[in-house]
Design a protein around this motif. Structure first.
Motif, PDB file in Angstrom:
ATOM      1  N   LEU A   3       0.863  -1.180   0.000  1.00 25.41           N
ATOM      2  CA  LEU A   3       0.000   0.000   0.000  1.00 25.41           C
ATOM      3  C   LEU A   3       0.897   1.228   0.000  1.00 25.41           C
ATOM      4  O   LEU A   3       1.778   1.370   0.853  1.00 25.41           O
ATOM      5  N   TYR A   4       0.696   2.105  -0.961  1.00 25.55           N
ATOM      6  CA  TYR A   4       1.470   3.333  -1.067  1.00 25.55           C
ATOM      7  C   TYR A   4       0.601   4.523  -0.711  1.00 25.55           C
ATOM      8  O   TYR A   4      -0.542   4.624  -1.176  1.00 25.55           O
ATOM      9  N   GLN A   5       1.164   5.410   0.103  1.00 17.55           N
ATOM     10  CA  GLN A   5       0.535   6.681   0.411  1.00 17.55           C
ATOM     11  C   GLN A   5       1.527   7.754  -0.017  1.00 17.55           C
ATOM     12  O   GLN A   5       2.643   7.810   0.499  1.00 17.55           O
ATOM     13  N   VAL A   6       1.114   8.568  -0.983  1.00 12.96           N
ATOM     14  CA  VAL A   6       2.006   9.549  -1.590  1.00 12.96           C
ATOM     15  C   VAL A   6       1.457  10.944  -1.323  1.00 12.96           C
ATOM     16  O   VAL A   6       0.266  11.191  -1.511  1.00 12.96           O
ATOM     17  N   ARG A   7       2.329  11.848  -0.895  1.00 15.97           N
ATOM     18  CA  ARG A   7       1.973  13.259  -0.735  1.00 15.97           C
ATOM     19  C   ARG A   7       2.825  14.071  -1.694  1.00 15.97           C
ATOM     20  O   ARG A   7       4.018  13.816  -1.837  1.00 15.97           O
ATOM     21  N   TYR A   8       2.193  15.038  -2.327  1.00 17.56           N
ATOM     22  CA  TYR A   8       2.909  15.873  -3.287  1.00 17.56           C
ATOM     23  C   TYR A   8       2.259  17.242  -3.337  1.00 17.56           C
ATOM     24  O   TYR A   8       1.184  17.445  -2.791  1.00 17.56           O
ATOM     25  N   ARG A   9       2.942  18.180  -3.964  1.00 18.41           N
ATOM     26  CA  ARG A   9       2.484  19.567  -4.071  1.00 18.41           C
ATOM     27  C   ARG A   9       2.091  20.159  -2.724  1.00 18.41           C
ATOM     28  O   ARG A   9       1.124  20.912  -2.623  1.00 18.41           O
ATOM     29  N   ILE A  60       7.689  15.448  -3.227  1.00 18.52           N
ATOM     30  CA  ILE A  60       6.970  14.175  -3.252  1.00 18.52           C
ATOM     31  C   ILE A  60       7.572  13.288  -2.165  1.00 18.52           C
ATOM     32  O   ILE A  60       8.777  13.085  -2.118  1.00 18.52           O
ATOM     33  N   ALA A  61       6.702  12.793  -1.290  1.00 20.86           N
ATOM     34  CA  ALA A  61       7.117  11.861  -0.244  1.00 20.86           C
ATOM     35  C   ALA A  61       6.126  10.703  -0.246  1.00 20.86           C
ATOM     36  O   ALA A  61       4.950  10.882  -0.551  1.00 20.86           O
ATOM     37  N   GLU A  66       2.996   1.725   5.461  1.00 23.27           N
ATOM     38  CA  GLU A  66       3.166   2.476   6.705  1.00 23.27           C
ATOM     39  C   GLU A  66       4.601   2.491   7.209  1.00 23.27           C
ATOM     40  O   GLU A  66       4.870   2.578   8.400  1.00 23.27           O
ATOM     41  N   SER A  67       5.568   2.413   6.289  1.00 27.40           N
ATOM     42  CA  SER A  67       6.978   2.523   6.652  1.00 27.40           C
ATOM     43  C   SER A  67       7.313   3.991   6.934  1.00 27.40           C
ATOM     44  O   SER A  67       6.457   4.863   6.852  1.00 27.40           O
ATOM     45  N   GLU A  68       8.558   4.258   7.236  1.00 31.61           N
ATOM     46  CA  GLU A  68       9.004   5.648   7.413  1.00 31.61           C
ATOM     47  C   GLU A  68       8.855   6.377   6.087  1.00 31.61           C
ATOM     48  O   GLU A  68       9.132   5.796   5.030  1.00 31.61           O
ATOM     49  N   PRO A  69       8.468   7.645   6.108  1.00 26.46           N
ATOM     50  CA  PRO A  69       8.332   8.398   4.859  1.00 26.46           C
ATOM     51  C   PRO A  69       9.677   8.520   4.127  1.00 26.46           C
ATOM     52  O   PRO A  69      10.725   8.715   4.750  1.00 26.46           O
ATOM     53  N   ILE A  70       9.607   8.394   2.817  1.00 28.63           N
ATOM     54  CA  ILE A  70      10.769   8.555   1.945  1.00 28.63           C
ATOM     55  C   ILE A  70      10.475   9.727   1.025  1.00 28.63           C
ATOM     56  O   ILE A  70       9.404   9.777   0.404  1.00 28.63           O
TER      57      ILE A  70
END
Length: 73
Positions: A3-9, A60-61, A66-70
């Motif tokens: 499961l990927y959770q991506v934050r951007y902008r 973009i992170a 639910e791992s540490e944010p990259i």
């Protein structure tokens, strides 16, 4: 299925499952598709940083399961 959770902008979020672990390039391609930016419009030889900057997507992170944010940028 990761499961990927991506934050951007600076605040937009994108959550999706993938049948396998993705490379950072593939995560950026997903963000481009979500924003309806044609990936082919970006020079293929561009670095990820250049692509992110040219399309005003950064930073973009992402987290994978639910791992540490990259952070990509």
């Amino acid at each position: 299925m990761p499961l990927y959770q991506v934050r951007y902008r600076g605040g937009k979020e994108l959550t999706f499952n993938s049948p396998s672990i993705l490379r950072e390039e593939q995560i950026v391609e997903r963000v481009l598709a979500e924003e309806k930016i044609i990936p082919g419009a970006v020079e293929k030889r561009s670095s990820l940083q250049d692509t992110i900057t040219a399309n005003h997507l950064g930073p973009i992170a992402y987290t994978e399961d639910e791992s540490e944010p990259i952070t990509i940028s």
